[in-house]
Scaffold this motif. Structure first.
Motif, PDB file in Angstrom:
ATOM      1  N   UNK A   1       0.797  -1.221   0.000  1.00 15.05           N
ATOM      2  CA  UNK A   1       0.000   0.000   0.000  1.00 15.05           C
ATOM      3  C   UNK A   1       0.828   1.269   0.000  1.00 15.05           C
ATOM      4  N   UNK A   2       2.052   1.194  -0.563  1.00 14.92           N
ATOM      5  CA  UNK A   2       2.955   2.352  -0.555  1.00 14.92           C
ATOM      6  C   UNK A   2       3.043   3.058  -1.905  1.00 14.92           C
ATOM      7  N   UNK A   3       2.364   2.547  -2.909  1.00 10.25           N
ATOM      8  CA  UNK A   3       2.391   3.173  -4.232  1.00 10.25           C
ATOM      9  C   UNK A   3       1.131   2.822  -4.993  1.00 10.25           C
ATOM     10  N   UNK A   4       0.759   3.721  -5.880  1.00  9.01           N
ATOM     11  CA  UNK A   4      -0.403   3.531  -6.750  1.00  9.01           C
ATOM     12  C   UNK A   4       0.103   3.604  -8.191  1.00  9.01           C
ATOM     13  N   UNK A   5       0.055   2.468  -8.886  1.00 15.15           N
ATOM     14  CA  UNK A   5       0.569   2.414 -10.257  1.00 15.15           C
ATOM     15  C   UNK A   5      -0.554   2.798 -11.219  1.00 15.15           C
ATOM     16  N   UNK A   6      -0.251   3.748 -12.099  1.00 19.19           N
ATOM     17  CA  UNK A   6      -1.275   4.274 -13.010  1.00 19.19           C
ATOM     18  C   UNK A   6      -1.187   3.712 -14.424  1.00 19.19           C
ATOM     19  N   UNK A   7      -0.024   3.190 -14.809  1.00 18.80           N
ATOM     20  CA  UNK A   7       0.093   2.670 -16.163  1.00 18.80           C
ATOM     21  C   UNK A   7       1.342   1.838 -16.356  1.00 18.80           C
ATOM     22  N   UNK A   8       1.231   0.817 -17.226  1.00 23.02           N
ATOM     23  CA  UNK A   8       2.350  -0.053 -17.584  1.00 23.02           C
ATOM     24  C   UNK A   8       2.676   0.175 -19.051  1.00 23.02           C
ATOM     25  N   UNK A   9       3.949   0.378 -19.353  1.00 20.62           N
ATOM     26  CA  UNK A   9       4.368   0.676 -20.729  1.00 20.62           C
ATOM     27  C   UNK A   9       4.682  -0.614 -21.482  1.00 20.62           C
ATOM     28  N   UNK A  10       3.637  -1.369 -21.782  1.00 20.73           N
ATOM     29  CA  UNK A  10       3.790  -2.629 -22.499  1.00 20.73           C
ATOM     30  C   UNK A  10       2.565  -2.836 -23.383  1.00 20.73           C
ATOM     31  N   UNK A  11       2.637  -3.834 -24.245  1.00 25.01           N
ATOM     32  CA  UNK A  11       1.510  -4.112 -25.135  1.00 25.01           C
ATOM     33  C   UNK A  11       0.426  -4.922 -24.431  1.00 25.01           C
ATOM     34  N   UNK A  12       0.791  -5.581 -23.322  1.00 27.45           N
ATOM     35  CA  UNK A  12      -0.162  -6.379 -22.558  1.00 27.45           C
ATOM     36  C   UNK A  12      -0.033  -6.043 -21.076  1.00 27.45           C
ATOM     37  N   UNK A  13      -1.102  -6.263 -20.328  1.00 28.56           N
ATOM     38  CA  UNK A  13      -1.056  -6.024 -18.882  1.00 28.56           C
ATOM     39  C   UNK A  13      -0.060  -6.969 -18.224  1.00 28.56           C
ATOM     40  N   UNK A  14       0.528  -6.496 -17.141  1.00 26.35           N
ATOM     41  CA  UNK A  14       1.492  -7.301 -16.404  1.00 26.35           C
ATOM     42  C   UNK A  14       0.774  -8.308 -15.512  1.00 26.35           C
ATOM     43  N   UNK A  15       1.282  -9.545 -15.503  1.00 29.63           N
ATOM     44  CA  UNK A  15       0.701 -10.566 -14.634  1.00 29.63           C
ATOM     45  C   UNK A  15       0.856 -10.176 -13.166  1.00 29.63           C
ATOM     46  N   UNK A  16       1.885  -9.393 -12.852  1.00 31.93           N
ATOM     47  CA  UNK A  16       2.109  -8.965 -11.465  1.00 31.93           C
ATOM     48  C   UNK A  16       1.204  -7.814 -11.068  1.00 31.93           C
ATOM     49  N   UNK A  17       0.686  -7.075 -12.072  1.00 33.65           N
ATOM     50  CA  UNK A  17      -0.181  -5.919 -11.812  1.00 33.65           C
ATOM     51  C   UNK A  17      -1.404  -5.999 -12.740  1.00 33.65           C
ATOM     52  N   UNK A  18      -2.195  -7.033 -12.598  1.00 35.67           N
ATOM     53  CA  UNK A  18      -3.283  -7.280 -13.558  1.00 35.67           C
ATOM     54  C   UNK A  18      -4.362  -6.203 -13.603  1.00 35.67           C
TER      55      UNK A  18
END
Length: 332
Positions: A228-245
């Motif tokens: 709960x120490x960060x809020x991720x807003x976007x992943x720079x990849x063509x597909x969603x990350x399995x670690x951050x679905x």
């Protein structure tokens, strides 16, 4: 398999005569068949501070390498200058197999391309041994940040350019390119703050609220999200990350931006064939070890192994790609 070695026996003999590399105790040229010698450790240089993804990955494969090689493997951190200090140490080492190092792009690819960096090495001074992972870039903010979507953050950076600070792991590192790509593609301009010792230094600054945006990789934020120490807003990849679905990609949010760090292992160029073969085989086993793969996945790192020859070809392709966009991160 292609090697970065002298192509004639005469050149090889001249190299051995000048450097003394490859000569045994009796003064005869060594084929490396006795590698590693009993009681002699292998040093694995990490060009960034301890605690980051590069260091963690190296320490995960360390025990398997020791088992496969039959000798101690010591992980040695030599951070600074965005990886350049460690990369210099790797390429300056004797090419006998007892010094190898973690090599990550774009830092290892880009630093010799910009004359102002004063790098003493080029791509051909490294002998790639194998690729380990591809780690997509992300943008994260504080849990209580007013920005809840990528669009909200980028709009704020458009309205007040160069006022929102964002971390990088050094000038012309992966995060610096990612921030530059955001400006080039989305017109959102952040103020980069460079932490040349690596991701752990950048993360510490973010957690201390000294920097507003954490531009990082998936592996850098996986535990922060769980805690709960960060809020991720976007992943720079063509597909969603399995670690951050639950986190959308930049593409889903309407921005055609893909950025990632590729990490592998290399030696100074000129290894004896027998030494290279042993190191490559040991690394392949270590990288693909089921327990190592599982631990990597738990950290948000998806194994993406390439052999030495494949990694060398990939590296050459990245060099061409980064040459085309280098101007985005060069000092004006």
């Amino acid at each position: 398999m292609k090697r970065i070695l002298a192509t004639t026996s005469l050149a090889a003999l001249l190299l051995a005569a000048v450097t003394g590399c490859g000569t045994g105790a009796a003064g005869t040229t060594s084929s490396g068949e006795d590698f590693p010698r009993k009681g002699k450790s292998v040093e694995l240089i990490v060009a960034f501070a301890s605690g980051g993804a590069v260091d963690t990955a190296a320490r995960l494969i360390q025990p398997v390498l020791e088992r496969e090689l039959g000798t101690n493997v010591e992980v040695v951190n030599k951070p600074g200058a965005g990886g350049q200090i460690g990369y210099t140490a790797i390429t300056n080492a004797t090419p006998d197999g007892y010094t190898i190092g973690a090599t990550g792009s774009p830092s290892v690819v880009v630093s010799p391309l910009d004359p102002s960096r004063g790098a003493s090495y080029t791509r051909t001074d490294f002998q790639p041994l194998g690729r380990h992972v591809i780690d997509p870039a992300v943008v994260a903010v504080q849990p209580d940040s007013p920005y809840n979507t990528l669009e909200e953050l980028l709009n704020a950076a458009k309205e007040k350019p160069d006022t929102i600070t964002a971390t990088t792991t050094g000038q012309q590192g992966g995060e610096h390119f990612a921030v530059a790509q955001i400006k080039e593609t989305a017109g959102a301009s952040f103020s980069p703050v460079h932490f040349s010792e690596g991701a752990s230094q950048a993360t510490t600054a973010f957690l201390g609220r000294h920097v507003e945006v954490l531009a990082a990789n998936v592996s850098d934020v996986t535990d922060l999200v769980k805690q709960g120490k960060a809020k991720v807003l976007g992943v720079m990849d063509t597909e969603r990350s399995a670690a951050l679905p639950e986190v959308p990609t930049f593409t889903e949010s309407g921005y055609d931006i893909v950025s990632a760090t590729a990490r592998g292992y290399s030696a100074p160029a000129g290894l004896p064939e027998a030494v290279a073969t042993k190191l490559e085989a040991a690394l392949e086993t270590a990288i693909n070890d089921p327990e190592v793969v599982a631990k990597m996945e738990n950290l948000g790192l998806t194994t993406s192994y390439q052999s030495a020859s494949e990694y060398e070809e990939f590296w050459a392709g990245q060099e061409a790609d980064y040459k085309a966009v280098l101007s985005l991160v060069q000092a004006k």
